[in-house]
Design a protein around this motif. Structure first.
Motif, PDB file in Angstrom:
ATOM      1  N   VAL A  98       1.398 -73.014 -39.677  1.00 33.03           N
ATOM      2  CA  VAL A  98       1.631 -72.318 -38.407  1.00 33.03           C
ATOM      3  C   VAL A  98       2.903 -72.834 -37.740  1.00 33.03           C
ATOM      4  O   VAL A  98       3.718 -72.051 -37.223  1.00 33.03           O
ATOM      5  N   LEU A  99       3.102 -74.150 -37.752  1.00 32.53           N
ATOM      6  CA  LEU A  99       4.298 -74.738 -37.143  1.00 32.53           C
ATOM      7  C   LEU A  99       5.567 -74.250 -37.836  1.00 32.53           C
ATOM      8  O   LEU A  99       6.571 -73.934 -37.178  1.00 32.53           O
ATOM      9  N   ILE A 100       5.537 -74.167 -39.155  1.00 34.76           N
ATOM     10  CA  ILE A 100       6.697 -73.678 -39.911  1.00 34.76           C
ATOM     11  C   ILE A 100       7.003 -72.231 -39.522  1.00 34.76           C
ATOM     12  O   ILE A 100       8.155 -71.872 -39.228  1.00 34.76           O
ATOM     13  N   ARG A 101       5.960 -71.397 -39.490  1.00 32.69           N
ATOM     14  CA  ARG A 101       6.149 -69.982 -39.141  1.00 32.69           C
ATOM     15  C   ARG A 101       6.781 -69.823 -37.764  1.00 32.69           C
ATOM     16  O   ARG A 101       7.747 -69.081 -37.581  1.00 32.69           O
ATOM     17  N   SER A 138      10.634 -76.211 -27.435  1.00 39.49           N
ATOM     18  CA  SER A 138      10.542 -77.653 -27.658  1.00 39.49           C
ATOM     19  C   SER A 138       9.483 -77.970 -28.715  1.00 39.49           C
ATOM     20  O   SER A 138       8.524 -77.218 -28.906  1.00 39.49           O
ATOM     21  N   THR A 139       9.676 -79.097 -29.378  1.00 41.58           N
ATOM     22  CA  THR A 139       8.732 -79.514 -30.416  1.00 41.58           C
ATOM     23  C   THR A 139       7.333 -79.700 -29.843  1.00 41.58           C
ATOM     24  O   THR A 139       6.335 -79.303 -30.462  1.00 41.58           O
ATOM     25  N   ASP A 140       7.241 -80.264 -28.648  1.00 36.48           N
ATOM     26  CA  ASP A 140       5.931 -80.482 -28.019  1.00 36.48           C
ATOM     27  C   ASP A 140       5.223 -79.155 -27.759  1.00 36.48           C
ATOM     28  O   ASP A 140       4.011 -79.030 -27.976  1.00 36.48           O
ATOM     29  N   THR A 141       5.984 -78.155 -27.295  1.00 40.27           N
ATOM     30  CA  THR A 141       5.383 -76.839 -27.022  1.00 40.27           C
ATOM     31  C   THR A 141       4.953 -76.167 -28.315  1.00 40.27           C
ATOM     32  O   THR A 141       3.888 -75.534 -28.378  1.00 40.27           O
ATOM     33  N   LEU A 142       5.760 -76.286 -29.355  1.00 41.96           N
ATOM     34  CA  LEU A 142       5.372 -75.716 -30.651  1.00 41.96           C
ATOM     35  C   LEU A 142       4.094 -76.368 -31.168  1.00 41.96           C
ATOM     36  O   LEU A 142       3.213 -75.684 -31.710  1.00 41.96           O
ATOM     37  N   LEU A 143       3.983 -77.672 -31.001  1.00 42.71           N
ATOM     38  CA  LEU A 143       2.756 -78.367 -31.405  1.00 42.71           C
ATOM     39  C   LEU A 143       1.557 -77.880 -30.605  1.00 42.71           C
ATOM     40  O   LEU A 143       0.468 -77.682 -31.158  1.00 42.71           O
ATOM     41  N   GLU A 144       1.764 -77.657 -29.306  1.00 47.62           N
ATOM     42  CA  GLU A 144       0.685 -77.158 -28.452  1.00 47.62           C
ATOM     43  C   GLU A 144       0.227 -75.779 -28.914  1.00 47.62           C
ATOM     44  O   GLU A 144      -0.979 -75.506 -29.028  1.00 47.62           O
ATOM     45  N   ILE A 145       1.189 -74.894 -29.209  1.00 49.43           N
ATOM     46  CA  ILE A 145       0.859 -73.549 -29.699  1.00 49.43           C
ATOM     47  C   ILE A 145       0.142 -73.638 -31.043  1.00 49.43           C
ATOM     48  O   ILE A 145      -0.871 -72.963 -31.284  1.00 49.43           O
ATOM     49  N   LEU A 185       7.633 -61.050 -36.816  1.00 45.78           N
ATOM     50  CA  LEU A 185       8.884 -61.571 -36.261  1.00 45.78           C
ATOM     51  C   LEU A 185       9.638 -62.410 -37.290  1.00 45.78           C
ATOM     52  O   LEU A 185       9.062 -63.285 -37.933  1.00 45.78           O
ATOM     53  N   GLY A 186      10.936 -62.146 -37.429  1.00 48.50           N
ATOM     54  CA  GLY A 186      11.765 -62.926 -38.332  1.00 48.50           C
ATOM     55  C   GLY A 186      12.527 -64.002 -37.582  1.00 48.50           C
ATOM     56  O   GLY A 186      12.214 -64.329 -36.436  1.00 48.50           O
ATOM     57  N   THR A 187      13.546 -64.557 -38.222  1.00 43.82           N
ATOM     58  CA  THR A 187      14.361 -65.583 -37.572  1.00 43.82           C
ATOM     59  C   THR A 187      15.288 -64.933 -36.548  1.00 43.82           C
ATOM     60  O   THR A 187      15.614 -63.753 -36.646  1.00 43.82           O
ATOM     61  N   ASP A 188      15.717 -65.716 -35.583  1.00 47.42           N
ATOM     62  CA  ASP A 188      16.601 -65.236 -34.528  1.00 47.42           C
ATOM     63  C   ASP A 188      18.055 -65.364 -34.987  1.00 47.42           C
ATOM     64  O   ASP A 188      18.581 -66.468 -35.126  1.00 47.42           O
ATOM     65  N   ASP A 189      18.708 -64.218 -35.216  1.00 47.27           N
ATOM     66  CA  ASP A 189      20.084 -64.228 -35.723  1.00 47.27           C
ATOM     67  C   ASP A 189      21.078 -64.818 -34.719  1.00 47.27           C
ATOM     68  O   ASP A 189      22.163 -65.268 -35.108  1.00 47.27           O
ATOM     69  N   LYS A 227      14.437 -76.373 -37.016  1.00 45.29           N
ATOM     70  CA  LYS A 227      15.286 -76.134 -35.846  1.00 45.29           C
ATOM     71  C   LYS A 227      16.771 -76.241 -36.222  1.00 45.29           C
ATOM     72  O   LYS A 227      17.616 -75.558 -35.653  1.00 45.29           O
ATOM     73  N   ARG A 228      17.045 -77.129 -37.175  1.00 47.71           N
ATOM     74  CA  ARG A 228      18.433 -77.291 -37.641  1.00 47.71           C
ATOM     75  C   ARG A 228      18.833 -76.157 -38.572  1.00 47.71           C
ATOM     76  O   ARG A 228      19.995 -75.743 -38.592  1.00 47.71           O
ATOM     77  N   LYS A 229      17.867 -75.632 -39.343  1.00 50.83           N
ATOM     78  CA  LYS A 229      18.171 -74.527 -40.258  1.00 50.83           C
ATOM     79  C   LYS A 229      16.947 -73.615 -40.393  1.00 50.83           C
ATOM     80  O   LYS A 229      16.129 -73.786 -41.295  1.00 50.83           O
ATOM     81  N   PRO A 230      16.789 -72.622 -39.471  1.00 55.51           N
ATOM     82  CA  PRO A 230      15.611 -71.738 -39.488  1.00 55.51           C
ATOM     83  C   PRO A 230      15.472 -70.921 -40.772  1.00 55.51           C
ATOM     84  O   PRO A 230      14.388 -70.433 -41.081  1.00 55.51           O
ATOM     85  N   GLN A 231      16.578 -70.781 -41.525  1.00 56.30           N
ATOM     86  CA  GLN A 231      16.527 -69.963 -42.747  1.00 56.30           C
ATOM     87  C   GLN A 231      16.015 -70.749 -43.955  1.00 56.30           C
ATOM     88  O   GLN A 231      16.098 -70.280 -45.088  1.00 56.30           O
TER      89      GLN A 231
END
Length: 601
Positions: free
Chosen positions: A436-439, A448-455, A520-524, A549-553
């Motif tokens: 889920v975190l990867i997606r 933020s990483t903390d918010t992604l972890l919360e989600i 939803l795909g990556t944000d261009d 975060k450094r390379k969403p692709q």
């Protein structure tokens, strides 16, 4: 305040007849709304709900300070009972309560910019005050339960004051919780005291029951805030359609005319509750429960026992009751909604009513679907009517295409549930959370990483809760709770925008929100931050989030290579006598390998 009468009245509170709950008709019937509500609720319940209202707006005020304000509006209500034409008495209830709040001395000293709301005209003034309500306020000290013998003595010696302070305490900590719910929690707490204070082991008994009440309040609050958010964001039409789909599933034997009327009443009540108008919220919800119970055999075979409870307990009982059994022998909808030559005539004659009837008929046949999926099916059918039938000279359906189009919505949702439940069952909670975190890091790397972890943890909780259920309950559970998670995320992104893709999914369509996020795909437009060795964490999930975060692709193969490297490092170092040195050396190697894998400088 005389709370003893209040609490006794809570358990007896009922109405002999049902009134028309539509606000416009009601206001034309009563010259003074405050007099009307005072007469309906009676003095002590009126005072209790007034206290809840003030405590939710003025969360920093003391019980004693708010009691004076309650007395002021109660005095006005008593005056208005005999003088409905008095100009003060013809004001709306929100206006009366906000006028009282704006009279508070040194309001700005305690509440800062909230005092500026007093300079606005209604209804903007109320919207302004609502925006200053603080969910889970940190300025209210956490509740510390007194010793068991002390709390039992306080309750037995001064039950009136004890329960009054409980209501005040819950209201100020939960400013969006509806008044009927708070009074219901007070009843639950009194039951707990009555049971536990008789026990030899009072403390653990109270702790257990209090924890259950707190958890119950939290769950109800989340659902109520969700409903208010949908009503506010998408409007009355979507809100009513969502409720119609759900109630048609819950009461499949009830006639459409009854549910159609009920939906209009429910919309009005939610509007009152969401706007903080707790007197009308309390009164109208009680009347609605009375109406449903007067026809319990028409609505459901599952609610008779609920209707025998006190009114304050009826509401929750009815809402939590199981779906009624689907009537046997319901005819296929194909003849009426596809083969019928008059279908376009009915559709064009009254578009909204026709679609409401279709949604009712389809929903009552499919308790295994979520309300959001049912809305997607209805929208798909509506689109096909407009494109294929009612715009076509031959006026004929391509039945096969019609059925295939509707099946697409159903299969997409079923597949999402199956894939995720299989992932959880086959790989466990930690791998599910990692997936889920990867997606979602790929979809919104700005978060933020903390918010992604919360989600991610919230979505894991949905999977754990829903995937263990029988097959026919998994889908409505999963999409229902995911919709709450998404709504909370969308609410936050209104003030802190994430990206255009997320904004589109949040705002475009309520029914298609979840599928929109799934697709939803990556944000261009995303610009990654420069490489920083500090992004490497000794937690695999955080490491992957930071690298994405450094390379969403990042491809699945790249993710696997780095994850395998991390696992190998941990296995190697945990066997070494000098673990810290090993992690330092191997961690540096992993950084180099990861940068090479991703092709980043």
């Amino acid at each position: 305040m005389k709370w003893v009468t209040l609490i006794s009245f809570i358990f007896l509170f009922s109405f002999a007849t049902s009134r028309n709950l539509k606000r416009v008709a009601r206001e034309s019937e009563h010259k003074s709304e405050i007099a009307h509500r005072y007469n309906d609720l009676k003095e002590e319940t009126f005072k209790a709900v007034a206290m809840i209202t003030f405590a939710q707006y003025l969360q920093r005020c003391s019980y004693e300070g708010l009691s004076k304000m309650v007395k002021d509006v109660t005095d006005l209500a008593q005056k208005c009972v005999g003088h409905e034409d008095d100009p003060e008495c013809t004001k709306s209830l929100p206006t009366i309560f906000l006028d009282e709040i704006c009279k508070v001395e040194k309001l700005r000293d305690s509440y800062g910019a909230m005092a500026d709301c007093c300079g606005k005209a209604d209804p903007e003034r109320n919207e302004c005050f609502l925006s200053f309500k603080v969910h889970q306020p940190d300025f209210v000290q956490p509740y510390q339960r007194p010793a068991a013998d002390v709390i039992c003595k306080e309750y037995q010696d001064n039950r009136v004051s004890f329960l009054g302070h409980f209501i005040y305490s819950v209201a100020r900590r939960n400013p969006f919780l509806y008044a009927p719910t708070i009074l219901g929690l007070a009843a639950d707490y009194e039951h707990a005291l009555q049971d536990c204070c008789k026990e030899g082991d009072t403390g653990p008994c109270l702790d257990e029951k209090a924890a259950a009440i707190k958890e119950k309040a939290k769950k109800i609050s989340v659902k109520q805030q969700y409903s208010c958010g949908i009503l506010h964001k998408f409007g009355e039409r979507i809100f009513q359609a969502d409720k119609l789909a759900f109630l048609s599933q819950k009461y499949p034997g009830a006639p459409f005319s009854e549910l159609h009327k009920l939906i209009g009443d429910i919309k009005g009540i939610y509007k009152e509750c969401c706007e903080g108008d707790m007197l009308e919220c309390m009164d109208d919800r009680a009347q609605l429960m009375s109406y449903i119970c007067s026809k319990h055999d028409v609505f459901s075979s599952k609610i008779k026992g609920c209707c025998e409870k006190p009114i304050v307990e009826q509401s929750e009982c009815i809402m939590e009751a199981d779906f009624d059994d689907k009537p046997e022998g319901l005819p296929s909808l194909v003849e009426r909604y596809i083969h019928d030559k008059e279908v376009c005539k009915h559709f064009e004659a009254d578009h909204s009513l026709f679609m409401a009837e279709f949604l009712y008929e389809y929903s009552r046949r499919h308790p295994e679907f979520s309300s959001q999926l049912l809305l997607r099916v209805a929208k798909g059918y509506e689109d096909l009517l407009e494109k294929m039938s009612c715009c076509n000279v031959s006026n004929k359906f391509d039945v096969h295409l019609q059925e295939e189009e509707l099946k697409k919505h159903i299969k997409e949702t079923q597949d999402v549930v199956k894939i995720n439940c299989d992932l959880l069952a086959d790989h466990g909670e930690q791998d599910f959370l990692k997936a889920v975190l990867i997606r979602y890091t790929k979809k919104m790397p700005q978060v933020s990483t903390d918010t992604l972890l919360e989600i991610g943890k919230k979505m894991l909780a949905v999977g754990v809760k829903c995937c263990q259920l029988p097959e026919d309950k998994r889908l409505p559970c999963s999409e229902g709770y995911l919709s709450i998670v998404i709504q909370d995320m969308c609410r936050k992104q209104e003030t802190t925008p994430i990206n255009d893709n997320v904004s589109h999914c949040c705002s475009d369509s309520y029914a298609y929100r979840r599928p929109c996020f799934t697709a939803l795909g990556t944000d261009d437009k995303y610009v990654p931050p420069p490489f920083n060795p500090d992004m490497f964490s000794f937690d695999e999930k955080l490491l992957l989030v930071n690298l994405i975060k450094r390379k969403p692709q990042m491809t699945e193969e790249q993710i696997k290579t780095i994850a395998d490297g991390f696992t190998a490092m941990v296995e190697k170092c945990c066997k070494q006598p000098d673990i810290e040195t090993c992690f330092g050396e191997e961690g540096a190697n992993l950084i180099v390998q990861s940068r090479t894998t991703l092709g980043i400088g």
